[in-house]
Design an enzyme around this catalytic site. Structure first.
Site, short mmCIF file in Angstrom:
data_model
loop_
_atom_site.label_atom_id
_atom_site.label_comp_id
_atom_site.label_asym_id
_atom_site.label_seq_id
_atom_site.Cartn_x
_atom_site.Cartn_y
_atom_site.Cartn_z
N THR A 1 7.05 -5.64 -18.43
CA THR A 1 6.70 -4.53 -19.32
C THR A 1 7.44 -4.61 -20.64
OG1 THR A 1 6.84 -2.11 -19.55
CG2 THR A 1 8.47 -3.16 -18.16
N ASP A 2 6.86 -3.99 -21.68
CA ASP A 2 7.56 -3.90 -22.96
C ASP A 2 8.73 -2.93 -22.92
OD1 ASP A 2 6.10 -1.55 -22.84
OD2 ASP A 2 5.11 -1.81 -24.77
N GLU A 3 8.81 -2.10 -21.89
CA GLU A 3 9.86 -1.09 -21.83
C GLU A 3 11.25 -1.69 -21.67
OE1 GLU A 3 9.13 2.53 -19.68
OE2 GLU A 3 6.99 2.11 -19.57
N TYR B 1 13.54 2.80 -14.34
CA TYR B 1 12.40 1.87 -14.19
C TYR B 1 12.57 0.64 -15.07
CZ TYR B 1 7.92 -0.20 -15.47
OH TYR B 1 6.94 -1.09 -15.76
N ILE C 1 6.99 -7.63 -0.52
CA ILE C 1 7.46 -8.88 -1.13
C ILE C 1 8.88 -9.22 -0.68
CG2 ILE C 1 5.98 -8.72 -3.16
CD1 ILE C 1 8.44 -7.71 -4.73
N THR D 1 12.58 -2.24 -4.76
CA THR D 1 11.37 -3.02 -4.95
C THR D 1 11.50 -4.00 -6.11
OG1 THR D 1 9.96 -1.26 -4.07
CG2 THR D 1 8.90 -2.90 -5.46
N ASN E 1 0.83 9.74 -28.37
CA ASN E 1 0.25 10.30 -27.15
C ASN E 1 -0.73 11.44 -27.44
OD1 ASN E 1 1.68 8.52 -25.57
ND2 ASN E 1 3.26 9.99 -24.98
N LYS F 1 13.14 -3.39 -14.10
CA LYS F 1 12.26 -4.48 -14.53
C LYS F 1 13.03 -5.51 -15.35
CE LYS F 1 8.49 -5.14 -14.07
NZ LYS F 1 7.79 -5.94 -13.02
N LEU G 1 0.82 -1.22 0.00
CA LEU G 1 0.00 0.00 0.00
C LEU G 1 0.86 1.26 0.00
CD1 LEU G 1 -2.94 -0.95 2.42
CD2 LEU G 1 -2.86 -1.07 -0.09
#
Length: 351
Positions: free
Chosen positions: A132-134, A158, A58, A98, A257, A162, A33
């Site tokens: 993610t695709d990033e 980021y 986690i 994280t 966008n 990932k 949270l």
């Protein structure tokens, strides 16, 4: 029972809601949270005995093993992640903790639990990692879309975090035999989306008479995936995916966008016109581009369609209309989620 991590976030909460609507199987929901986690997303199941919520990290090496041994889930679906590029630029450490360290500790906890299962339970167990695709980097206008074999080339803190978590998951399968599955999705949109990403941010600002911030020239291209379609893809991969494999999940909806925001404005013009009769498009404001902004992402979702029979049900036009209607009809949710901290973030990022 299944264990869902990050199940109070945008995609995670939609997955929990869809799961409980379509299955009698219980969900153990673990979420720390942080700012984007919101139990109000799951208020319809507040008293549902099939939904067990635990606030936690986690990476908690005491809590997670205890939960695994107490509830004995047959699968873990890992949504837990810091996920916003802009925030990773300003504060990358949270993303490393994280997405990399947290995923490592989760894998260690799951590996120890899995090793102690009986043979049938070990064979049936799954760890599904949502990515993610990033991680694939950026594309030029005429480049083919990302496939599952596209080399990783992350360009932001980021996406780098990932990518690292994806590699850890793969390594735990190759080295330890952990039965893993990985999905790499394109840009999600839909209900319960925290209003820092493009679509909910512009919806919120439009309804409040504020500018609709558009990075650079607004021609950055993304593939847009309605969140409920994403949830159905995850269920399919969990049920039928080949162990150790990766599945790209996309909407087949490449949009710039600026085109996305223009579409939003046109739907709002129809459903909630401005009092002055002007289009919401007059609120679009171009702002300085963010550092290292990737120009184009595009997902080739052929593999998951051919091997598992999944394809998205929503076009961008149908999905975005459903999204706008949801936000218009759920103003109390919007009001509650927009805190002082959120307003400070907007000022820092766009003003």
């Amino acid at each position: 029972m299944i264990l869902v991590t990050g199940g109070a976030g945008f995609i995670g909460s939609n997955f929990v809601l869809e799961w409980l609507a379509q299955s009698d199987e219980s969900v153990l929901n673990l979420d720390l949270l942080t700012y984007a986690g919101n139990l109000e997303n799951l208020s319809s199941h507040e008293y549902d005995p099939r939904h067990i919520f635990v606030k936690g990290d986690i990476g908690d090496t005491k809590l997670v093993p205890k939960l695994l041994h107490t509830y004995k889930p047959r699968a873990v679906i890992n949504f837990a992640a810091e996920s916003h590029v802009d925030r990773s630029i300003h504060g990358p450490e949270d993303f490393i903790q994280t997405n990399v360290v947290g995923t490592f500790h989760l894998l260690e906890s799951v590996r120890a639990y899995w090793a102690e299962l009986d043979e049938k339970a070990k064979t049936d167990f799954r760890f599904l990692h949502v990515s993610t695709d990033e991680v694939y980097g950026t594309l030029c206008a005429n480049d083919p879309a990302f496939t599952e074999t596209t080399p990783y080339a992350p360009n932001s803190p980021y996406s780098a975090s990932k990518a690292a978590s994806d590699h850890l998951v793969r390594a735990y399968h190759h080295t330890y035999g952990l039965p893993v599955l990985t999905t790499n999705c394109s840009n999600n949109y839909g209900p319960y989306h925290f209003p820092e990403k493009l679509i909910p941010l512009c919806l919120l600002n439009a309804m409040n008479g504020k500018s609709l911030p558009m990075y650079g020239d607004g021609q950055q291209i993304r593939d847009w995936l309605f969140v409920k379609d994403h949830c159905s893809a995850i269920r399919r991969v969990l049920a039928e995916g080949k162990l150790g494999d990766t599945y790209n999940v996309g909407g087949w909806n490449e949009k710039a966008n600026l085109d996305v925001v223009n579409t939003l404005c046109e739907i709002l013009d129809e459903l909630k016109p401005r009092e002055d009769g002007l289009s919401y498009k007059v609120q679009i404001t171009f702002v300085k581009d963010r550092p290292g902004h990737d120009r184009r992402y595009a997902i080739d979702a052929t593999k998951i369609e051919h091997e598992l029979g999944w394809k998205p049900q929503e076009t961008f036009e149908t999905g975005i209309r459903k999204t706008v209607i949801w936000y218009l009809e759920n103003q109390p949710w919007v009001d509650h989620v927009v805190s002082g901290a959120y307003r400070q973030w907007l000022n820092k990022q766009y003003v």
